[in-house]
Write a protein that holds these residues in place. Structure first.
Motif, PDB file in Angstrom:
ATOM      1  N   VAL A 395      24.916   8.255 -43.200  1.00 58.23           N
ATOM      2  CA  VAL A 395      25.916   9.234 -43.654  1.00 58.23           C
ATOM      3  C   VAL A 395      25.692   9.551 -45.135  1.00 58.23           C
ATOM      4  O   VAL A 395      25.759  10.707 -45.562  1.00 58.23           O
ATOM      5  CB  VAL A 395      27.348   8.722 -43.379  1.00 58.23           C
ATOM      6  N   LYS A 396      25.381   8.510 -45.910  1.00 56.45           N
ATOM      7  CA  LYS A 396      25.117   8.737 -47.351  1.00 56.45           C
ATOM      8  C   LYS A 396      23.983   9.724 -47.532  1.00 56.45           C
ATOM      9  O   LYS A 396      24.053  10.651 -48.345  1.00 56.45           O
ATOM     10  CB  LYS A 396      24.766   7.411 -48.033  1.00 56.45           C
ATOM     11  N   THR A 397      22.922   9.534 -46.759  1.00 59.81           N
ATOM     12  CA  THR A 397      21.762  10.420 -46.857  1.00 59.81           C
ATOM     13  C   THR A 397      22.155  11.845 -46.482  1.00 59.81           C
ATOM     14  O   THR A 397      21.820  12.809 -47.173  1.00 59.81           O
ATOM     15  CB  THR A 397      20.634   9.932 -45.910  1.00 59.81           C
ATOM     16  N   LEU A 398      22.922  11.960 -45.371  1.00 55.78           N
ATOM     17  CA  LEU A 398      23.332  13.292 -44.915  1.00 55.78           C
ATOM     18  C   LEU A 398      24.218  13.985 -45.955  1.00 55.78           C
ATOM     19  O   LEU A 398      24.194  15.200 -46.113  1.00 55.78           O
ATOM     20  CB  LEU A 398      24.083  13.193 -43.575  1.00 55.78           C
ATOM     21  N   GLN A 399      24.997  13.190 -46.686  1.00 52.89           N
ATOM     22  CA  GLN A 399      25.932  13.755 -47.666  1.00 52.89           C
ATOM     23  C   GLN A 399      25.238  14.434 -48.837  1.00 52.89           C
ATOM     24  O   GLN A 399      25.865  15.174 -49.581  1.00 52.89           O
ATOM     25  CB  GLN A 399      26.869  12.657 -48.173  1.00 52.89           C
ATOM     26  N   HIS A 400      23.927  14.167 -48.994  1.00 54.19           N
ATOM     27  CA  HIS A 400      23.190  14.891 -50.045  1.00 54.19           C
ATOM     28  C   HIS A 400      23.276  16.387 -49.804  1.00 54.19           C
ATOM     29  O   HIS A 400      23.363  17.178 -50.725  1.00 54.19           O
ATOM     30  CB  HIS A 400      21.711  14.467 -50.061  1.00 54.19           C
ATOM     31  N   VAL A 405      32.955  16.673 -43.209  1.00 48.95           N
ATOM     32  CA  VAL A 405      33.469  17.233 -41.957  1.00 48.95           C
ATOM     33  C   VAL A 405      32.315  17.819 -41.132  1.00 48.95           C
ATOM     34  O   VAL A 405      32.228  17.611 -39.907  1.00 48.95           O
ATOM     35  CB  VAL A 405      34.540  18.314 -42.236  1.00 48.95           C
ATOM     36  N   THR A 406      31.407  18.506 -41.791  1.00 51.54           N
ATOM     37  CA  THR A 406      30.244  19.061 -41.074  1.00 51.54           C
ATOM     38  C   THR A 406      29.432  17.929 -40.440  1.00 51.54           C
ATOM     39  O   THR A 406      28.993  18.024 -39.288  1.00 51.54           O
ATOM     40  CB  THR A 406      29.353  19.871 -42.039  1.00 51.54           C
ATOM     41  N   ILE A 407      29.267  16.846 -41.191  1.00 54.89           N
ATOM     42  CA  ILE A 407      28.508  15.706 -40.652  1.00 54.89           C
ATOM     43  C   ILE A 407      29.203  15.183 -39.391  1.00 54.89           C
ATOM     44  O   ILE A 407      28.572  14.962 -38.355  1.00 54.89           O
ATOM     45  CB  ILE A 407      28.391  14.575 -41.710  1.00 54.89           C
ATOM     46  N   ALA A 408      30.511  15.045 -39.469  1.00 56.82           N
ATOM     47  CA  ALA A 408      31.267  14.541 -38.304  1.00 56.82           C
ATOM     48  C   ALA A 408      31.088  15.466 -37.113  1.00 56.82           C
ATOM     49  O   ALA A 408      30.834  15.027 -35.986  1.00 56.82           O
ATOM     50  CB  ALA A 408      32.743  14.411 -38.664  1.00 56.82           C
ATOM     51  N   HIS A 409      31.188  16.782 -37.356  1.00 54.46           N
ATOM     52  CA  HIS A 409      31.033  17.752 -36.256  1.00 54.46           C
ATOM     53  C   HIS A 409      29.635  17.667 -35.647  1.00 54.46           C
ATOM     54  O   HIS A 409      29.475  17.722 -34.418  1.00 54.46           O
ATOM     55  CB  HIS A 409      31.287  19.186 -36.770  1.00 54.46           C
ATOM     56  N   LEU A 410      28.648  17.529 -36.508  1.00 51.07           N
ATOM     57  CA  LEU A 410      27.271  17.469 -35.997  1.00 51.07           C
ATOM     58  C   LEU A 410      27.051  16.219 -35.138  1.00 51.07           C
ATOM     59  O   LEU A 410      26.463  16.288 -34.057  1.00 51.07           O
ATOM     60  CB  LEU A 410      26.281  17.493 -37.170  1.00 51.07           C
ATOM     61  N   VAL A 415      26.487  13.622 -29.682  1.00 49.02           N
ATOM     62  CA  VAL A 415      26.920  12.705 -28.625  1.00 49.02           C
ATOM     63  C   VAL A 415      27.409  13.496 -27.411  1.00 49.02           C
ATOM     64  O   VAL A 415      27.110  13.165 -26.269  1.00 49.02           O
ATOM     65  CB  VAL A 415      28.052  11.770 -29.134  1.00 49.02           C
ATOM     66  N   GLN A 416      28.151  14.553 -27.673  1.00 47.55           N
ATOM     67  CA  GLN A 416      28.709  15.364 -26.584  1.00 47.55           C
ATOM     68  C   GLN A 416      27.624  15.987 -25.723  1.00 47.55           C
ATOM     69  O   GLN A 416      27.799  16.146 -24.526  1.00 47.55           O
ATOM     70  CB  GLN A 416      29.572  16.508 -27.154  1.00 47.55           C
ATOM     71  N   GLU A 417      26.521  16.332 -26.346  1.00 44.99           N
ATOM     72  CA  GLU A 417      25.439  16.975 -25.607  1.00 44.99           C
ATOM     73  C   GLU A 417      24.966  16.080 -24.464  1.00 44.99           C
ATOM     74  O   GLU A 417      24.720  16.537 -23.360  1.00 44.99           O
ATOM     75  CB  GLU A 417      24.280  17.252 -26.555  1.00 44.99           C
TER      76      GLU A 417
END
Ligand code: AMP
Length: 502
Positions: A395-400, A405-410, A415-417
């Motif tokens: 998550v830290k890496t993605l936050q760059h 919220v976008t990270i959570a949605h992605l 998982v939903q897929e």
């Protein structure tokens, strides 16, 4: 009623306590006192009703343990022989009663040695006949039990059984158990039983009441879709799917395998070794689904089958009873699910009447309902998941580059897929249509049809969100409509994205 109400000897009573049995099952309540009084019995009971204990406990309670063969149990298949033998061993070990298991396909020598040390012999008819006729084995059992007598006759063992009885003492107590009572069984009973008492559990108890019996009405071409949808929705731990023909078994195995299920066919012509390996995989969880014909499933003895599917309804009521008896065993609950076309509704009515049972009709869950089910499971799963170091780093890496919220949605989308449910929105007929068809089927058979009253009260009560529906209108999920084919790996996520159980 408790087991202590029977006059069983102490060591048998202790074994019952050790086995964890608290209350006798209906067939045990009826059969045990009669057997203890010394009567022959003919009992209608299917596997899973506790019939092994029903004959085993009283017979063993009366055995001396003097080193001779005091009890002989004849069973249709090797698997059942092993199962019954295990069960009897448990009951007899504190009383010093040994069991020997005798079946074809293995060396004679060892079996003969075991018989010489045993109080109880559990045998299949072919091998037992060989041993008796060869003169290598002699026995005078006081108790002779025919287990699953109808299956033995179906398998063509009548001559062997009659021949075996010529080697047995006249002065014996004979107990016959059968799931069904066709005329051939009654005739055999007349020949080998002496003034028997009938143990006939009431009609309602004849089929295990722990089994919920459901049926779904579909068009012929919808069978495959309906089956997959129901498996997706029910998410069975272990299930058996029954077909009428072997070639249907092969086709379904291929179809379900392609859908990502852990599935195997069970063939009547499978070699014994191969059959055992497959059954072991099923018991161990390496295979979740068996597809079988009635013949192939004979004697198949697996506990913990949660669901039985009748891909096609069996022709006769007796097969129906046998099939559904593969679930709901040992006090557990089970579900038997039958797919029928509108034309086959009359067969449902006939079976209900023959068996004295009521089946409930339901509507096949929509794609959205299955999807919601999985989402619910996923939400619980997420709530229970522990946060790992690696996840924090990720998550830290993605936050760059992205906000939280976008990270959570992605991540949720990812998982939903895997959780995505394929297929048409609506499959099969709605409740109103089914009721109309039932009405019509009953009317066409003339007024005053005996089972008519039974058709009223089965509108699928309690089924999650399944409203009656007519026609196949969309349900607001058209955004997904364009997708075809099951996503790879999707099957592993059918426990709500929990990964493979394998
Ligand atoms: P059977 O019908 O003999 O194949 O028995 C099915 C299963 O039910 C076996 O696993 C037995 O150990 C179990 N069982 C039999 N009688 C009882 C009982 N009174 N209470 C609980 N479990 C039982």
């Amino acid at each position: 009623m408790k087991f202590t109400d029977f006059n069983l000897k102490e060591t048998i009573q202790a074994a019952i306590t050790e086995a964890g049995f608290v209350e006798p099952s209906p067939v045990q309540k009826d059969a045990i006192p009669i057997i203890l009084e010394g009567h022959d019995i003919i009992a209608q009971a299917q596997t899973g009703t506790g019939k092994t204990a029903a004959f085993g406990l009283p017979a063993m309670s009366m055995m001396k343990g003097d080193g001779s063969v005091e009890g002989l149990v004849i069973v249709p298949t090797r698997e059942l022989a092993m199962q019954v033998s295990d069960e009897l061993f448990r009951f007899g070990k504190l009383s010093g009663l040994k069991t020997a298991t005798v079946y074809g396909g293995t060396a004679y020598g060892q079996q003969i040695d075991r018989i010489k040390q045993a109080s109880i012999v559990v045998a299949t008819p072919g091998r037992l006949q060989d041993l008796l006729m060869s003169g290598k084995v002699k026995m005078s059992p006081k108790f002779v039990i025919l287990d699953e007598a109808d299956e033995m006759l179906d398998m063509g063992f009548l001559d062997e059984i009659k021949n075996i009885f010529t080697f047995l003492p006249k002065d014996r107590q004979t107990l016959m158990f059968s799931a069904t009572m066709p005329p051939a069984i009654r005739k055999l009973a007349e020949e080998i039983l002496n003034n028997p008492k009938t143990v006939s559990i009431t009609k309602a108890e004849k089929t295990n009441t722990k089994i919920t019996q459901l049926y779904y009405v579909v068009q012929e071409k919808e069978r495959d879709d309906a089956l997959v949808r129901l498996i997706d929705y029910k998410n069975p731990d272990k299930c058996i799917i029954f077909c009428r023909m072997k070639k249907e078994v092969d086709r379904l195995v291929a179809h379900l395998t392609a859908q990502g299920f852990k599935v195997s066919g069970l063939h009547g012509d499978m070699e014994q070794k191969q059959r055992e390996v497959t059954i072991r995989a099923f018991k161990g969880g390496g295979i979740d689904i068996f597809v079988a014909t009635d013949v192939a499933a004979r004697g198949l003895d697996v506990n913990d089958v949660t669901h039985v599917f009748n891909y096609q309804i069996p022709f006769d009521s007796e097969s129906y009873v046998h099939r559904i008896g593969r679930t709901g065993r040992g006090g557990k609950t089970g579900e038997a699910i039958t797919l029928v076309t509108p034309n086959e509704l009359k067969t449902i009515k006939r079976i209900e009447k023959d068996v004295g049972t009521t089946m409930t009709t339901q509507v096949i869950p929509t794609r959205m309902e299955v999807q919601n089910n999985r989402s619910d499971a996923l939400i619980s799963k997420i709530a229970e998941t522990k946060v790992t170091e690696n996840a924090i780093m990720l998550v830290k890496t993605l936050q760059h580059d992205l906000d939280i919220v976008t990270i959570a949605h992605l991540l949720a989308s990812l998982v939903q897929e895997e959780n995505f449910v394929q297929g048409k929105d609506n499959i099969g007929l709605g409740l109103e249509e089914i009721e109309l068809l039932i009405e019509r089927a009953l009317n066409s058979r003339g007024a005053g049809s005996g089972d008519r009253s039974g058709s009223r009260n089965r509108s699928g009560g309690g089924y999650r969100g399944n409203k009656p529906r007519t026609g196949g209108g969309g349900s607001g999920t058209s955004d997904r409509h364009g997708r075809n084919g099951r996503s790879t790996g999707g099957r592993d996520s059918r426990n709500g994205g929990q990964g493979s159980r394998g």
